[in-house]
Design a protein around this motif. Structure first.
Motif, short mmCIF file in Angstrom:
data_model
loop_
_atom_site.label_atom_id
_atom_site.label_comp_id
_atom_site.label_asym_id
_atom_site.label_seq_id
_atom_site.Cartn_x
_atom_site.Cartn_y
_atom_site.Cartn_z
N ALA A 179 21.59 41.26 31.56
CA ALA A 179 22.67 41.84 30.77
C ALA A 179 23.67 42.61 31.63
CB ALA A 179 22.11 42.76 29.69
N VAL A 180 23.25 43.11 32.79
CA VAL A 180 24.21 43.78 33.68
C VAL A 180 25.31 42.80 34.07
CG1 VAL A 180 24.52 44.83 35.95
CG2 VAL A 180 22.56 45.49 34.53
N GLY A 181 24.91 41.59 34.48
CA GLY A 181 25.90 40.59 34.85
C GLY A 181 26.70 40.11 33.66
N HIS A 182 26.02 39.86 32.55
CA HIS A 182 26.70 39.36 31.35
C HIS A 182 27.68 40.40 30.81
CE1 HIS A 182 27.11 36.45 28.15
NE2 HIS A 182 26.92 37.38 27.24
N GLY A 183 27.23 41.66 30.75
CA GLY A 183 28.10 42.72 30.25
C GLY A 183 29.29 42.98 31.15
N LEU A 184 29.06 42.88 32.45
CA LEU A 184 30.16 43.05 33.41
C LEU A 184 31.23 42.00 33.18
CD1 LEU A 184 31.56 44.06 35.95
CD2 LEU A 184 29.85 42.85 37.31
N PHE A 185 30.83 40.75 32.98
CA PHE A 185 31.83 39.69 32.81
C PHE A 185 32.50 39.79 31.45
CE2 PHE A 185 33.34 35.25 32.44
CZ PHE A 185 34.12 35.25 33.58
N GLN A 186 31.75 40.14 30.41
CA GLN A 186 32.36 40.29 29.09
C GLN A 186 33.48 41.32 29.13
OE1 GLN A 186 29.23 41.08 26.19
NE2 GLN A 186 29.56 39.04 25.33
N ALA A 187 33.23 42.43 29.82
CA ALA A 187 34.20 43.51 29.84
C ALA A 187 35.38 43.21 30.76
CB ALA A 187 33.52 44.82 30.28
N GLY A 188 35.15 42.45 31.84
CA GLY A 188 36.22 42.24 32.82
C GLY A 188 36.80 40.85 32.86
N SER A 189 36.31 39.92 32.01
CA SER A 189 36.71 38.53 32.14
C SER A 189 38.19 38.30 31.81
CB SER A 189 35.85 37.64 31.24
OG SER A 189 35.97 38.02 29.88
N ALA A 190 38.70 38.97 30.77
CA ALA A 190 40.09 38.71 30.37
C ALA A 190 41.05 39.05 31.51
CB ALA A 190 40.43 39.53 29.12
N VAL A 191 40.82 40.19 32.16
CA VAL A 191 41.68 40.58 33.27
C VAL A 191 41.46 39.66 34.47
CG1 VAL A 191 42.32 42.45 34.82
CG2 VAL A 191 41.66 42.96 32.47
N PHE A 192 40.21 39.27 34.71
CA PHE A 192 39.91 38.35 35.81
C PHE A 192 40.65 37.03 35.64
CE2 PHE A 192 37.37 34.74 37.32
CZ PHE A 192 37.34 35.02 38.67
N PHE A 193 40.61 36.47 34.44
CA PHE A 193 41.25 35.18 34.20
C PHE A 193 42.76 35.24 34.42
CE2 PHE A 193 37.62 34.24 31.05
CZ PHE A 193 36.88 33.63 32.03
N THR A 194 43.37 36.33 33.99
CA THR A 194 44.83 36.43 34.10
C THR A 194 45.28 36.91 35.48
OG1 THR A 194 44.71 38.62 33.07
CG2 THR A 194 45.17 36.76 31.63
N ARG A 195 44.56 37.91 36.03
CA ARG A 195 44.99 38.47 37.33
C ARG A 195 44.53 37.63 38.52
NH1 ARG A 195 46.96 41.04 39.97
NH2 ARG A 195 46.07 43.05 40.53
N ALA A 196 43.23 37.27 38.52
CA ALA A 196 42.67 36.58 39.70
C ALA A 196 42.92 35.08 39.66
CB ALA A 196 41.17 36.87 39.80
N LEU A 197 42.91 34.47 38.46
CA LEU A 197 43.11 33.02 38.36
C LEU A 197 44.53 32.64 37.99
CD1 LEU A 197 39.80 31.86 36.62
CD2 LEU A 197 40.27 32.25 39.05
N GLY A 198 45.35 33.62 37.57
CA GLY A 198 46.74 33.34 37.25
C GLY A 198 46.94 32.55 35.97
#
Length: 424
Positions: A32-51
């Motif tokens: 859940a540490v990994g899953h929770g980390l991605f749930q909370a940060g995925s939207a910004v990751f997709f837009t900022r890191a992947l463009g």
């Protein structure tokens, strides 16, 4: 002395007992540490890191949800054929590899390929984890062990969300890439935990195996799946519909939404095990599901009050409504575990557990728009028919479970003797 005993009792309901129950809870928290980390940060990751644009992200996640809906039952069949522990480990390793490839994604096509693959492995992981927990534990231990796992999952989600806050504060491409590499490492560690769990005995297979979708013909079971899935709308109500109501129909400060999410996490950690008592048989699980349905209906009656009050009275009404919904979630979740632990046959448990999840997946497709339109868009009066719907579902689920119990399952075979090796 009384206070000390109360503290010990509280600890016993949060910290799982030593042995297999604790081992399962520990892996749940690490995962859940990994899953929770991605749930909370995925939207910004997709837009900022992947463009990617928000529209591309939304489309990709919607397509992944569709793949999840179509693939759950066949993936459950994989668990039956190859064993839940083997499938569980393989999917965790694939998850690690997929997250490690995220920094290499350069466009929408690559993003879609990874997110679809993660949806498939995620579905298979969920079924395999649940089937393993059911198969390896004695019937009277299953629901309690799943409750400890859920409590540990919420601790892990909280830790993951905390780490995501640090990543978002740094807000650099390398921070986001480091985030997905860290998640990949977490899944590798989780796979190591799962590998060290006891090996399961071979379950007797029927001489004529079912087709991959045959479970869908078991109408009494699928009726229970649908009713139980509708009750899982408590998740949508808490995380989507109630925040929209707060923002559009109350004078409560926006910060109360975060406070109510924190309240949810804390109460699940503290109360999930206690709320699971009595749900380890099919009739007990059905009654728990009915109580959960009635609590959801009470939430639907109490929440509109917050639209007619001001100041502290509004906050109080929201806290009462949220508490009712959290209690519904605690009790209904235990009912779900009890039903999945008791109704499916041992030889086809993966397919049946996968099919049981179709109800909640359909809920995720229907409830966000439906309950928002009914409760929020109507200005408030729609909450009362919504309450009536949940009352009807609660009244229907007990006789539906009784009918499913009386009906032989497809491919039913005697359960194998549960002889497992001790936890290392």
């Amino acid at each position: 002395m009384g206070a000390r005993e109360n503290i010990r009792t509280a600890v016993r309901h949060v910290v799982p007992p030593a042995g297999l129950t604790r081992a399962l809870a520990v892996q749940a928290m690490v995962f859940a540490v990994g899953h929770g980390l991605f749930q909370a940060g995925s939207a910004v990751f997709f837009t900022r890191a992947l463009g990617l644009s928000p529209a591309q992200v939304g489309l990709g996640l919607s397509l992944a949800a569709g793949a999840l809906l179509l693939g759950t039952v066949p993936l459950g069949g994989l668990t039956d054929r190859h064993g839940p522990q083997r499938v569980w480990i393989a999917c965790l390793l694939l998850d690690a590899a997929l997250f490690a490839t995220y920094p290499l994604v350069t466009g929408f096509a690559g993003f879609l390929a990874v997110v679809l693959a993660l949806a498939v492995t995620g579905a298979a992981t969920g079924v395999a984890r649940q089937v393993y927990s059911i198969n390896v534990l004695r019937p009277e231990e299953r629901v309690t062990a799943m409750a400890y796992q859920r409590s540990s999952l919420n601790v892990g989600f909280g830790l993951g969300a905390l780490i995501s806050g640090l990543v978002l504060a740094v807000d650099t491409i390398w921070a986001y890439r480091g985030m997905v590499f860290f998640i990949a490492a977490v899944y590798l560690v989780t796979a190591g935990f799962v590998r060290r769990l006891p090996r399961l005995p071979q379950v007797t297979r029927p001489t004529e195996p079912m087709s991959r979708l045959a479970v869908l013909r078991d109408r009494p079971f699928m009726a229970v799946s649908l009713l139980s899935g509708l009750l899982s709308a408590h998740q949508t109500l808490y995380l989507t519909v109630m925040p929209l109501w707060i923002l559009t129909h109350t004078d409560a400060p926006k910060t109360i939404i975060a406070a109510l999410v924190l309240l949810n996490t804390v109460l699940i950690v503290l109360l999930q095990v206690r709320a699971s008592r009595g749900a380890d048989t099919a009739p007990g699980a059905a009654r728990a599901s009915r109580r959960g349905a009635l609590l959801i209906s009470l939430f639907c009656v109490v929440l509109p009050i917050s639209g007619q009050t001001r100041g502290l009275l509004t906050v109080g009404a929201l806290v009462v409504a949220a508490t009712l919904l959290i209690l519904a979630e605690l009790i209904e979740s235990a009912g779900t575990w009890g039903l999945t632990a008791t109704l499916p046959p041992a030889a086809q448990r993966g397919a049946y557990v996968g099919a049981f999840g179709l109800g909640s997946q359909l809920q995720f497709l229907i409830a966000p728009a439906g309950l928002t339109a009914l409760g929020v868009s109507t200005g408030g009066w729609g909450w009362y028919p919504a309450a009536g719907i949940f009352v009807l579902v609660g009244l229907a689920i007990v006789p539906a479970v009784a009918r499913a119990e009386r009906t032989p399952r497809l491919g039913e075979a005697p359960e194998a003797t549960r002889t497992v090796t001790p936890v290392p």
